[in-house]
Design a protein around this motif. Structure first.
Motif, short mmCIF file in Angstrom:
data_model
loop_
_atom_site.label_atom_id
_atom_site.label_comp_id
_atom_site.label_asym_id
_atom_site.label_seq_id
_atom_site.Cartn_x
_atom_site.Cartn_y
_atom_site.Cartn_z
N THR A 38 0.82 -1.21 0.00
CA THR A 38 0.00 0.00 0.00
C THR A 38 0.85 1.26 0.00
O THR A 38 0.34 2.36 0.13
CB THR A 38 -0.93 0.03 1.22
N GLN A 41 2.11 5.64 -3.99
CA GLN A 41 1.21 6.80 -3.93
C GLN A 41 0.91 7.33 -5.32
O GLN A 41 0.27 8.36 -5.47
CB GLN A 41 1.87 7.90 -3.12
N ASN A 53 -5.86 6.67 1.85
CA ASN A 53 -5.95 5.85 3.06
C ASN A 53 -7.37 5.32 3.29
O ASN A 53 -7.57 4.15 3.59
CB ASN A 53 -5.55 6.67 4.30
N ASP A 54 -8.34 6.22 3.14
CA ASP A 54 -9.73 5.83 3.32
C ASP A 54 -10.18 4.93 2.19
O ASP A 54 -10.95 3.99 2.39
CB ASP A 54 -10.63 7.07 3.38
N ARG A 57 -9.23 1.29 2.72
CA ARG A 57 -9.99 0.51 3.70
C ARG A 57 -11.44 0.35 3.28
O ARG A 57 -12.14 -0.52 3.78
CB ARG A 57 -9.86 1.12 5.10
#
Lengths: 264, 276
Positions: A38, A41, A53-54, A57
Motif C-alpha cells: 500500500t 502513492q 488511506n480511506d 480501507r
C-alpha cells in the motif's frame, strides 16, 4: 531421574503459546507485505475516490466501477501489477478518463469508496469537480517550451481554457517568434489525462499525478492578505515560539547590554 | 449412465453452479450482461439486489471504514442465506478455489500421495480461526482489509473475471500445497473465509443426515470427505452432521452405497433433545 510430566494443563498452555508464536510470525510478515503493497502513492483512482488511506480501507474490490466504465479506462490491479491488489486505477497515457457527464462508475460503487457527494454540485452529478489528479508539465521535454508550436494538450483538455491555458511570450532566441506555452491551472484540472494521452512527445511531457504527490502546502503562516477568503485560515494558525541564545532576552535589553562582548 | 449420474449428481451440480457463476460474472464484464455483475467480493443481481462478502465487510468494519447502506443490505442478504439455509455451502458450491483443491485431492489419491503421508494430519484444522483473528487484528492496526490484499480466492475469481495477471501463480501454489504439503490444506485448514462460513453456517437448516441402521461401516464417506472430522457419528449414531465445518458438498451422499446419508432439513426440536 524424574521424568517431567506433561499434564493436560501444561499441554494446553504450550499449545496456546505455540499458536500465539506462529501467529506473531505470520502477523509480522503479513503486515510487512501490506505495508509495502500500500506504499505506492502514484496510482490514479476513478473520479470521486476517497483519499487514498480511506479508499484502501473502504474499497471492496468488486470491479463494478470497472464494468460501468464505457471506455475501459478503469482496470483492477492484478497480481504482478505492483499496485494494491484488486483496486481500480487508470493509466491516462493508455486510456484516459473521458469525463462522462453521468459518471457511470461512481453511483454503482456499493461501499462509497467512490463518493457520489464529492462529484455533485447542487444535487446534480458534476464531473468537472472531480479530482483524480493534476496535470504536470515537464518544461524540458515539452516542445512548446522549446518554441515549436504545439497545443495538443490545450486542444484535448475537456475544460479547455480553464484547466490549461496558453501563455504568449517573446522568443528571445530568434527575436521574432512567440512561445505559446501551455499552463496548467491546478484548481480547475480534474486529472482526466486527455492531455497526457494527446501529448505528441515520445514520453508524455504533460502527465497526471495524484494531487497529494505534486502539490505543496503553504501552511497557515502564509496568508494572501489581499484575499478575504484566505484570511480565514489565519484562525487555524498556532503560535510557535522558537528560543535561541539571542532571543532569550528582549531585543532592547540585549542591545543595551554588553551585547558586543558576548559576540566576540 | 444412470449410475454415473447417481454417483456424481451433486458433483456435476456443484461444478455447474461454480462455473455458471464465473461465466455470469465474466459475461457482465466482457459483454455487459446484467444478470450478475461485480465479483464474489460484492455484486448485484440484475443491477438491483446487492450481495457482499461478509468477511470482507467485517475487515472493513475493524479497519474503520464507513459502511454504506447498499453494502449493509448486501451483507445482510448473504449472511441470512448462509446462516439460515446454506451453511458453509459457499465453499463447495460457489468458490472457484474448490475446483483447484478438488483437483489436487484427486491427483493426490491417483499418484498415491495419501499412502506416503498416511492418515495422520500434521496440522490443526483450527488454523483458519487463528487466521481470522489475525486478519482482523492486522486490519484494525493497518487500516486496510488485510486478507483481501493476500486472498488467493479473490486473486483467482477476480482474475478469471477481470484479467489474471500473475494470479495463475496463486492457483498453482494452492494446488501444489494441497497436493504435496497438506491434504485439504487450504480449504480444510487455512482459509479464513471457510472458517468464517463455518461459524456463520453452524445453525443452518440444510444438513446431511446419517442413518446408522443402514450404515455398513465401509467408511467410503470418511475417505472422500474434505472435512472428515464432521463425520464422527458414522456407523455409531443416527444424527445429522451438525458441525459448521461441513461444506454441504454432498460427496459423502454420492459415495454411500447403503443409502445411509442424505440431505434433509434440520429438525430443530429433535436436535434440542440430543443436546445440540
Amino acid at each position: 531421574m524424574k521424568k517431567k510430566q506433561v499434564t493436560d494443563r501444561r499441554k494446553f498452555i504450550l499449545n496456546m503459546a505455540r499458536g500465539v508464536g506462529i501467529a506473531a510470525i505470520s502477523g509480522f510478515m503479513w503486515s510487512a507485505y501490506i505495508d509495502e503493497a500500500t506504499a505506492s502513492q502514484l496510482l490514479l483512482r476513478p473520479p470521486g475516490a476517497l483519499k487514498e488511506n480511506d479508499f484502501l480501507r473502504t474499497c471492496i474490490k468488486c470491479g463494478l466501477c470497472v464494468e460501468a466504465c464505457p471506455y475501459d479506462t478503469l482496470l483492477l490491479a492484478k497480481p504482478g501489477d505492483n499496485k494494491p491488489l484488486g483496486t481500480p486505477y487508470f493509466t491516462p497515457r493508455e486510456v484516459p478518463c473521458y469525463m462522462c457527464p453521468d459518471i457511470p462508475c461512481v453511483p454503482v460503487c456499493p461501499t462509497g469508496a467512490l463518493d457520489e457527494s464529492s462529484v455533485t454540485t447542487d444535487g446534480k452529478l458534476d464531473i468537472t469537480i472531480a479530482d483524480m489528479g493534476v496535470a504536470v508539465i515537464d518544461e524540458d521535454s515539452c516542445i512548446a517550451f522549446w518554441g515549436i508550436q504545439c497545443d495538443a494538450c490545450y486542444r484535448a483538455c475537456p475544460i479547455l481554457g480553464e484547466a490549461i491555458t496558453v501563455e504568449y511570450s517573446k522568443n528571445e532566441r530568434t527575436g521574432k517568434h512567440a512561445f505559446l506555452k501551455p499552463i496548467v491551472h491546478a484548481d480547475a484540472c480534474t486529472g482526466c489525462g486527455l492531455c497526457e494521452r494527446a501529448c505528441v512527445t515520445e514520453k508524455a511531457a504533460i502527465f497526471i499525478r495524484p494531487r497529494e504527490v505534486v502539490q505543496g502546502r503553504a501552511g497557515d503562516y502564509y496568508i494572501k492578505g489581499w484575499d478575504k477568503n484566505d484570511e480565514k485560515r489565519l484562525k487555524n494558525a498556532k503560535e510557535i515560539k522558537t528560543t535561541t541564545e539571542l532571543s532569550k532576552e528582549k531585543a532592547q535589553d540585549k542591545l543595551n547590554g554588553n551585547f558586543l562582548e558576548d559576540m566576540y | 449412465m444412470k449410475t454415473l449420474w447417481n454417483n456424481y449428481r451433486y458433483l456435476i451440480l456443484r461444478r455447474f453452479t461454480q462455473i455458471g457463476i464465473l461465466v455470469l460474472y465474466f459475461g457482465a464484464n466482457a459483454w455487459g450482461w446484467n444478470i450478475l455483475q461485480g465479483n464474489l467480493s460484492s455484486s448485484t443481481i440484475f443491477g438491483l439486489v446487492p450481495m457482499s462478502d461478509p468477511y470482507a465487510v467485517a475487515q472493513m468494519l475493524v479497519a474503520g471504514a464507513m459502511l454504506a447502506t447498499d453494502l449493509l443490505i448486501g451483507t445482510a442478504i448473504v449472511v441470512l442465506f448462509y446462516m439460515l439455509i446454506g451453511g458453509r455451502a459457499f465453499c463447495s458450491w460457489v468458490c472457484p478455489i474448490n475446483m483447484i483443491t478438488d483437483l489436487a485431492n484427486f491427483t493426490r489419491e491417483k499418484i498415491g500421495m495419501n499412502k506416503l503421508t498416511g492418515v495422520k494430519q500434521p496440522a490443526s484444522r483450527k488454523i483458519r480461526y487463528w487466521v481470522i483473528a489475525l486478519s482482523l487484528i492486522i486490519s484494525a492496526i493497518m487500516g486496510v482489509t488485510a486478507f483481501e490484499f493476500i486472498s488467493p480466492i479473490s486473486m483467482v475469481h477476480r482474475g478469471l473475471v477481470f484479467g489474471l495477471g500473475f494470479g495463475w501463480a496463486a492457483m498453482l501454489v494452492i494446488f501444489l500445497f494441497d497436493l504435496f504439503v497438506l491434504k485439504n490444506g487450504w480449504c480444510g485448514h487455512i482459509c479464513p473465509l471457510g472458517g468464517f462460513y463455518s461459524i456463520l453456517g453452524k445453525y443452518s437448516l440444510i444438513r446431511v443426515h446419517h442413518d446408522a441402521d443402514k450404515c455398513t461401516g465401509c467408511m467410503d464417506c470418511k475417505v472422500v470427505c474434505p472435512e472428515n472430522q464432521v463425520l464422527s457419528m458414522i456407523n455409531k449414531e443416527s444424527l445429522p452432521v451438525l458441525s459448521g465445518e461441513c461444506t454441504n458438498c454432498a460427496r459423502c451422499i454420492e459415495v454411500c452405497n447403503d443409502d445411509a446419508l442424505g440431505f434433509s432439513i434440520r429438525n430443530l426440536i429433535k436436535n434440542n433433545k440430543t443436546g445440540e
